[in-house]
Scaffold this active site. Structure first.
Site, PDB file in Angstrom:
ATOM      1  N   TYR A 150       0.811  -1.361   0.216  1.00  0.00           N
ATOM      2  CA  TYR A 150      -0.004   0.035   0.181  1.00  0.00           C
ATOM      3  C   TYR A 150       0.890   1.040  -0.284  1.00  0.00           C
ATOM      4  O   TYR A 150       0.644   1.901  -0.518  1.00  0.00           O
ATOM      5  CB  TYR A 150      -0.921   0.286   1.416  1.00  0.00           C
ATOM      6  CG  TYR A 150      -1.518   0.927   1.652  1.00  0.00           C
ATOM      7  CD1 TYR A 150      -1.402   2.734   1.948  1.00  0.00           C
ATOM      8  CD2 TYR A 150      -2.730   1.040   0.815  1.00  0.00           C
ATOM      9  CE1 TYR A 150      -2.270   3.751   1.602  1.00  0.00           C
ATOM     10  CE2 TYR A 150      -4.148   1.975   0.770  1.00  0.00           C
ATOM     11  CZ  TYR A 150      -4.016   3.377   1.618  1.00  0.00           C
ATOM     12  OH  TYR A 150      -4.417   4.626   1.184  1.00  0.00           O
ATOM     13  N   ALA A 152       4.220   1.339  -1.315  1.00  0.00           N
ATOM     14  CA  ALA A 152       4.594   1.293  -2.140  1.00  0.00           C
ATOM     15  C   ALA A 152       3.914   2.416  -3.193  1.00  0.00           C
ATOM     16  O   ALA A 152       4.443   2.902  -4.102  1.00  0.00           O
ATOM     17  CB  ALA A 152       5.424   0.361  -2.566  1.00  0.00           C
TER      18      ALA A 152
HETATM   19  N1  LIG Z   1      -9.298   5.773   4.596  1.00  0.00           N
HETATM   20  C1  LIG Z   1      -8.182   6.326   4.832  1.00  0.00           C
HETATM   21  O1  LIG Z   1      -7.927   6.218   5.978  1.00  0.00           O
HETATM   22  C2  LIG Z   1      -7.663   7.026   3.776  1.00  0.00           C
HETATM   23  C3  LIG Z   1      -7.964   6.248   2.182  1.00  0.00           C
HETATM   24  N2  LIG Z   1      -6.651   7.223   1.303  1.00  0.00           N
HETATM   25  C4  LIG Z   1      -6.790   6.810  -0.011  1.00  0.00           C
HETATM   26  O2  LIG Z   1      -8.711   7.490  -0.384  1.00  0.00           O
HETATM   27  C5  LIG Z   1      -8.753   6.725  -1.492  1.00  0.00           C
HETATM   28  C6  LIG Z   1     -10.111   6.444  -1.261  1.00  0.00           C
HETATM   29  O3  LIG Z   1     -10.222   5.638  -0.413  1.00  0.00           O
HETATM   30  P1  LIG Z   1     -11.251   5.600   1.101  1.00  0.00           P
HETATM   31  O4  LIG Z   1     -12.558   6.543   0.602  1.00  0.00           O
HETATM   32  O5  LIG Z   1     -10.927   5.418   2.891  1.00  0.00           O
HETATM   33  O6  LIG Z   1     -11.945   4.070   1.098  1.00  0.00           O
HETATM   34  P2  LIG Z   1     -13.669   3.237   0.231  1.00  0.00           P
HETATM   35  O7  LIG Z   1     -13.192   1.678   0.985  1.00  0.00           O
HETATM   36  O8  LIG Z   1     -14.382   3.970   1.850  1.00  0.00           O
HETATM   37  O9  LIG Z   1     -13.229   3.785  -1.244  1.00  0.00           O
HETATM   38  C7  LIG Z   1     -13.327   3.341  -1.873  1.00  0.00           C
HETATM   39  C8  LIG Z   1     -14.355   3.650  -2.908  1.00  0.00           C
HETATM   40  O10 LIG Z   1     -13.615   3.262  -4.560  1.00  0.00           O
HETATM   41  C9  LIG Z   1     -14.165   1.935  -5.105  1.00  0.00           C
HETATM   42  N3  LIG Z   1     -13.218   0.822  -5.270  1.00  0.00           N
HETATM   43  C10 LIG Z   1     -12.735   0.039  -5.407  1.00  0.00           C
HETATM   44  N4  LIG Z   1     -11.827  -0.990  -6.189  1.00  0.00           N
HETATM   45  C11 LIG Z   1     -12.411  -0.428  -7.341  1.00  0.00           C
HETATM   46  C12 LIG Z   1     -12.311  -0.110  -8.656  1.00  0.00           C
HETATM   47  N5  LIG Z   1     -11.147  -1.397  -8.447  1.00  0.00           N
HETATM   48  N6  LIG Z   1     -12.825   0.152  -9.550  1.00  0.00           N
HETATM   49  C13 LIG Z   1     -13.580   0.900  -9.560  1.00  0.00           C
HETATM   50  N7  LIG Z   1     -13.665   1.382  -7.743  1.00  0.00           N
HETATM   51  C14 LIG Z   1     -13.249   0.750  -7.119  1.00  0.00           C
HETATM   52  C15 LIG Z   1     -14.838   0.923  -3.599  1.00  0.00           C
HETATM   53  O11 LIG Z   1     -15.953   0.346  -4.469  1.00  0.00           O
HETATM   54  C16 LIG Z   1     -15.190   1.851  -3.112  1.00  0.00           C
HETATM   55  O12 LIG Z   1     -16.519   2.983  -3.448  1.00  0.00           O
HETATM   56  C17 LIG Z   1      -7.489   5.240  -1.731  1.00  0.00           C
HETATM   57  O13 LIG Z   1      -7.080   5.771  -3.036  1.00  0.00           O
HETATM   58  C18 LIG Z   1      -7.215   5.438  -0.199  1.00  0.00           C
HETATM   59  O14 LIG Z   1      -6.047   4.683  -0.778  1.00  0.00           O
HETATM   60  C19 LIG Z   1      -5.887   8.128   1.613  1.00  0.00           C
HETATM   61  C20 LIG Z   1      -5.342   8.409   2.809  1.00  0.00           C
HETATM   62  C21 LIG Z   1      -6.164   7.931   4.559  1.00  0.00           C
HETATM   63  C1  LIG Z   2      -2.721   0.184   5.115  1.00  0.00           C
HETATM   64  C2  LIG Z   2      -3.775   0.662   5.307  1.00  0.00           C
HETATM   65  C3  LIG Z   2      -4.133   1.780   6.766  1.00  0.00           C
HETATM   66  C4  LIG Z   2      -4.491   2.879   6.270  1.00  0.00           C
HETATM   67  C5  LIG Z   2      -5.142   3.440   5.033  1.00  0.00           C
HETATM   68  C6  LIG Z   2      -5.227   4.852   4.851  1.00  0.00           C
HETATM   69  O1  LIG Z   2      -6.213   4.652   4.169  1.00  0.00           O
HETATM   70  C7  LIG Z   2      -4.065   5.381   5.040  1.00  0.00           C
HETATM   71  O2  LIG Z   2      -3.503   5.678   4.194  1.00  0.00           O
HETATM   72  C8  LIG Z   2      -3.362   6.058   6.353  1.00  0.00           C
HETATM   73  C9  LIG Z   2      -2.437   7.104   6.028  1.00  0.00           C
HETATM   74  C10 LIG Z   2      -1.964   6.884   7.856  1.00  0.00           C
HETATM   75  C11 LIG Z   2      -0.809   7.409   7.721  1.00  0.00           C
HETATM   76  C12 LIG Z   2      -0.532   8.379   8.515  1.00  0.00           C
HETATM   77  C13 LIG Z   2       1.032   8.309   8.765  1.00  0.00           C
HETATM   78  C14 LIG Z   2       2.294   8.355   8.706  1.00  0.00           C
HETATM   79  C15 LIG Z   2       2.784   8.467   8.822  1.00  0.00           C
HETATM   80  C16 LIG Z   2       4.898   8.288   8.043  1.00  0.00           C
HETATM   81  O3  LIG Z   2       5.069   7.239   7.687  1.00  0.00           O
HETATM   82  C17 LIG Z   2       4.583   9.149   7.229  1.00  0.00           C
HETATM   83  C18 LIG Z   2       5.094  10.521   7.644  1.00  0.00           C
HETATM   84  C19 LIG Z   2       5.775  12.055   7.309  1.00  0.00           C
HETATM   85  C20 LIG Z   2       4.785  12.827   6.755  1.00  0.00           C
HETATM   86  C21 LIG Z   2       4.756  14.430   6.929  1.00  0.00           C
HETATM   87  C22 LIG Z   2       3.728  14.817   7.797  1.00  0.00           C
HETATM   88  O4  LIG Z   2       3.243  14.933   7.291  1.00  0.00           O
HETATM   89  O5  LIG Z   2       4.720  14.751   8.864  1.00  0.00           O
END
Ligand SMILES: NC(=O)C1=CN([C@@H]2O[C@H](COP(=O)(O)OP(=O)(O)OC[C@H]3O[C@@H](n4cnc5c(N)ncnc54)[C@H](O)[C@@H]3O)[C@@H](O)[C@H]2O)C=CC1
Ligand SMILES: CC/C=C\C[C@H](O)C(=O)/C=C/C=C/C=C\C=C\[C@@H](O)C/C=C\CCC(=O)O
Length: 422
Positions: A150, A152
């Site tokens: 993830y 990466a």
């Molecule tokens: N929830 C979190 O803590 C964080 C999420 N993100 C990123 O935000 C984005 C949205 O994630 P969330 O809203 O948290 O997840 P979520 O699981 O609530 O929503 C993701 C949506 O993407 C859809 N989806 C999954 N695979 C798909 C595909 N192959 N084609 C089309 N749609 C697809 C799912 O059906 C779902 O509706 C992701 O890229 C995630 O990595 C980034 C940082 C933090």
């Molecule tokens: C993989 C499943 C868990 C969470 C997925 C979620 O979607 C997600 O992407 C959450 C990410 C949260 C990351 C939180 C902390 C990361 C910390 C450090 O590795 C990065 C720190 C530095 C960046 C600069 C800064 O703002 O401090």
């Protein structure tokens, strides 16, 4: 206002993509929703039709990891809406066991969507320009040890987005490309990742992620959507990785210390221990209050909703400054108003307005210095982190008839961020 603008959001049936869709609709745009989850997408479509009218949104089922499906649905969207001004590659999963699937969605899907949008938007192909926003993650700027794949993919999204933003600039495509890097948001993705069939061989390390969740408390999807909207509206921003996170505040640390000390107190019931504990608590509180008062706004304002904007800068690195992304016009207005005061504050770096361009010159190394990330911290003007900076900082997006040309992004010169302390 985004009236007359057409947006596409992948992964919009729930979570962050749903929040982005809402804020786009609230600001007048039309939205093509794209998701693999047809049932959830159709349900949302019905809700949005009732809330915003039946001519504002259209749901399309498609899997971003499928070249055929993504290409076909892209053409359907163009046929219905005529053009695309805003494209958000948001769909993503977290699955360390089925890691090829994670890469094919989180990275390949973002590349596919970005190139489809760019081919349509760029001026060289008769496009109107526009903005592409790729949802990366704070894990794209620092590792999540329990989720190397993830991590990466998110590093890949950040790097791809930043590189392409420079290419778009250099080739005068007229398209801004930015990354959004939220920390933890309570969505289905996080919930799914707690299961061993998702964490795979690193399930035992999930406790590390949980510890990070304490350091970076959950943020609301709506807060991330506010940052997303800024990247959409602020036409002075290209090549940015905008971080949205909460950080454990000094008060949180204080509470932890007091709880720890009080627990100690319970352990040693003797009078002497109680007195000693009271003295320790008082000393700790005095030290922390002194630290807050003398450390200036950086510490006092490190509250929920802290935004950090990082970007590859051609002129060296800047750290520790505060910034709010704002339209070039707003910067000029503020610079004119700030003037000497801004310069004075810049020298002290404590409060008020400072212009990052000045700081950049102050910090810059020799010409041709290696591009370096600038980690610039921003907290809302009122220090509460409860709202986005005042609206005058937001670029007005001309509310025009559909498919009118978007303003080309600025040259990749040192950014004119306005730095606002409190
Ligand atoms: N929830 C979190 O803590 C964080 C999420 N993100 C990123 O935000 C984005 C949205 O994630 P969330 O809203 O948290 O997840 P979520 O699981 O609530 O929503 C993701 C949506 O993407 C859809 N989806 C999954 N695979 C798909 C595909 N192959 N084609 C089309 N749609 C697809 C799912 O059906 C779902 O509706 C992701 O890229 C995630 O990595 C980034 C940082 C933090
Ligand atoms: C993989 C499943 C868990 C969470 C997925 C979620 O979607 C997600 O992407 C959450 C990410 C949260 C990351 C939180 C902390 C990361 C910390 C450090 O590795 C990065 C720190 C530095 C960046 C600069 C800064 O703002 O401090």
């Amino acid at each position: 206002m985004l009236k007359g603008k057409v947006a596409v959001v992948s992964g919009s049936a729930q979570g962050l993509g749903k929040a982005f869709t809402h804020i786009l609709l609230e600001n007048g745009a039309q939205v093509a929703m794209l998701d693999v989850n047809e049932e959830m997408g159709q349900e949302l479509q019905v809700q949005l039709n009732q809330q915003y009218g039946s001519d504002r949104t259209q749901f399309y089922k498609a899997d971003v990891s499928s070249d055929q499906q993504f290409t076909d649905v892209f053409q359907k969207i163009l046929s219905k809406f005529g053009c695309i001004d805003i494209f958000c590659n948001n769909a993503g999963i977290a699955d360390e066991k089925n890691w090829e699937k994670t890469v094919s969605i989180n990275l390949s899907g973002v590349v596919r969507g970005t190139y489809l949008a760019l081919d349509h938007m760029k001026k060289q192909n008769g496009g109107n320009g526009g903005v592409i926003i790729n949802t990366a993650s704070l894990a794209g700027l620092g590792p999540l040890p329990s989720a190397p794949i993830y991590t990466a993919t998110k590093y890949g999204v950040v790097g791809f987005t930043r590189a392409l933003s420079v290419a778009s600039q250099a080739l005068d495509y007229g398209v801004r490309i930015n990354a959004l890097c939220p920390s933890f948001v309570r969505t289905a993705l996080i919930d799914s990742f707690k299961q061993e069939d998702k964490t795979g061989q690193f399930h035992s390390l999930f406790s590390i992620t949980e510890n990070m969740m304490e350091k970076f408390p959950f943020i609301e999807a709506e807060k991330v959507a506010e940052a997303f909207l800024l990247l959409v509206k602020d036409e002075s921003v290209n090549g940015v990785a905008l971080v949205v996170k909460n950080e454990a505040t000094i008060i949180f640390i204080l509470v932890l210390i007091i709880i720890t000390v009080l627990r100690t107190r319970l352990l040693y019931r003797s009078r002497r221990a109680v007195t000693r504990t009271r003295i320790i608590i008082i000393i700790i509180i005095i030290i922390i209050i002194f630290f807050i008062l003398t450390a200036g706004p950086g510490l006092a304002q490190d509250k929920p909703g802290t935004l950090i904007c990082t970007r590859a800068l051609p002129l060296g690195a800047v750290t520790g400054s505060r910034c709010v992304l704002g339209s070039a016009r707003a910067q000029q207005q503020q610079k004119a108003a700030g003037g000497a005061a801004a310069q004075r504050e810049h020298e002290h770096g404590v409060r008020g307005e400072t212009h990052l361009t000045d700081i950049l010159h102050a910090h810059t190394g020799a010409p041709g210095a290696r591009d370096t990330d600038s980690v610039i911290q921003h907290t809302d003007g009122d220090g509460t982190g409860s709202r986005w900076p005042s609206t005058e900082l937001e670029a007005e997006v001309t509310s025009a008839a559909p498919c009118l040309p978007n303003q080309a992004p600025p040259l990749l010169t040192p950014p004119t961020f306005t730095v606002i302390g409190q």
